[in-house]
Design an enzyme around this catalytic site. Structure first.
Site, PDB file in Angstrom:
ATOM      1  N   LYS A  10       0.578  -0.988   0.031  1.00 34.52           N
ATOM      2  CA  LYS A  10      -0.181  -0.205   0.605  1.00 34.52           C
ATOM      3  C   LYS A  10       1.034   0.860  -0.209  1.00 34.52           C
ATOM      4  CE  LYS A  10      -3.841  -2.322   2.258  1.00 34.52           C
ATOM      5  NZ  LYS A  10      -5.024  -2.261   3.387  1.00 34.52           N
ATOM      6  N   TYR A  50     -11.892  -1.462  -3.282  1.00 28.90           N
ATOM      7  CA  TYR A  50     -13.064  -1.666  -2.939  1.00 28.90           C
ATOM      8  C   TYR A  50     -14.658  -1.431  -2.681  1.00 28.90           C
ATOM      9  CZ  TYR A  50      -8.788  -1.664   0.652  1.00 28.90           C
ATOM     10  OH  TYR A  50      -7.204  -2.472   1.240  1.00 28.90           O
ATOM     11  N   ASN A 113      -1.764  -0.200   6.599  1.00 26.26           N
ATOM     12  CA  ASN A 113      -1.202  -1.309   7.380  1.00 26.26           C
ATOM     13  C   ASN A 113      -0.705  -1.828   6.457  1.00 26.26           C
ATOM     14  OD1 ASN A 113      -3.391  -1.903   5.834  1.00 26.26           O
ATOM     15  ND2 ASN A 113      -4.999  -2.898   7.583  1.00 26.26           N
ATOM     16  N   HIS A 116      -2.311  -5.866   1.282  1.00 31.01           N
ATOM     17  CA  HIS A 116      -3.189  -6.198   1.406  1.00 31.01           C
ATOM     18  C   HIS A 116      -3.461  -7.264   0.917  1.00 31.01           C
ATOM     19  CE1 HIS A 116      -7.216  -6.547  -0.501  1.00 31.01           C
ATOM     20  NE2 HIS A 116      -6.517  -7.507  -1.661  1.00 31.01           N
ATOM     21  N   GLU A 127      -9.792  -9.568  -7.848  1.00 29.62           N
ATOM     22  CA  GLU A 127      -8.797  -7.993  -7.878  1.00 29.62           C
ATOM     23  C   GLU A 127      -7.868  -8.925  -9.181  1.00 29.62           C
ATOM     24  OE1 GLU A 127      -9.683  -7.893  -2.465  1.00 29.62           O
ATOM     25  OE2 GLU A 127      -7.674  -9.181  -3.910  1.00 29.62           O
TER      26      GLU A 127
END
Ligand code: ATP
Ligand code: MG
Length: 139
Positions: A10, A50, A113, A116, A127
């Site tokens: 990310k 998302y 975080n 992914h 995805e």
């Protein structure tokens, strides 16, 4: 069962120079990289990625974050790759993530975080197709 999963470093991971660290951890785990590129999503592209989270309280914020800078997107392949990579990442909330996981080691926030990973065969298919065409994934 041999599977493919979609992984992302990310924007926080890229800006903090954690790309190499994340890639070496997943390679050390025995996951094979079969596709990889750096992209920067627009806000709309992040919303499309998302879309299962549309309507949730964190949707606006996470799509702003995911479009805030470049990401490295990868397809990983291996036996039970989806669950193995989820285990390597650790829990979404890094304070609850197991010792030794990527998020426990590097995440700074429930949103920021670092990584992914797809959470099921169905989301992996969606995805991977969101970022890569058939020619870009090594057979
Ligand atoms: P990812 O889908 O990014 O691999 P995940 O499957 O562990 O992570 P999800 O529940 O799918 O987590 O949430 C997607 C992302 O949205 C999280 O990784 C995090 O960046 C953000 N997020 C999730 N829950 C929250 C929350 N309660 N507050 C803020 N951000 C959140
Ligand atoms: Mg998820």
């Amino acid at each position: 069962m041999k599977q493919r999963t979609l992984a992302i470093v990310k924007p926080d991971g890229v800006s903090r120079n954690l790309v190499g660290t994340v890639l070496s951890r997943l390679e050390a785990e025995g996951l094979r990289i079969v596709a990889m590129k750096m992209i920067r999503m627009t806000k709309d592209q992040a919303k499309g990625f998302y879309k299962i989270h549309e309507g949730k309280p964190f949707f606006e914020s996470v799509t702003d974050f995911m479009s805030s800078g470049p990401c490295v997107v990868l397809v990983l392949e291996g036996e039970d790759a989806i669950q193995r990579y989820r285990t390597l990442m650790g829990a979404t909330d890094y304070t609850k993530a197991e010792e030794g996981t990527i998020r426990r080691a590097f995440a700074t926030d429930i949103e920021k975080n670092v990584v992914h990973g797809s959470d099921s065969k169905e989301t992996a298919r969606f995805e991977i197709g969101y970022f890569f065409n058939a020619l870009e994934v090594m057979g």
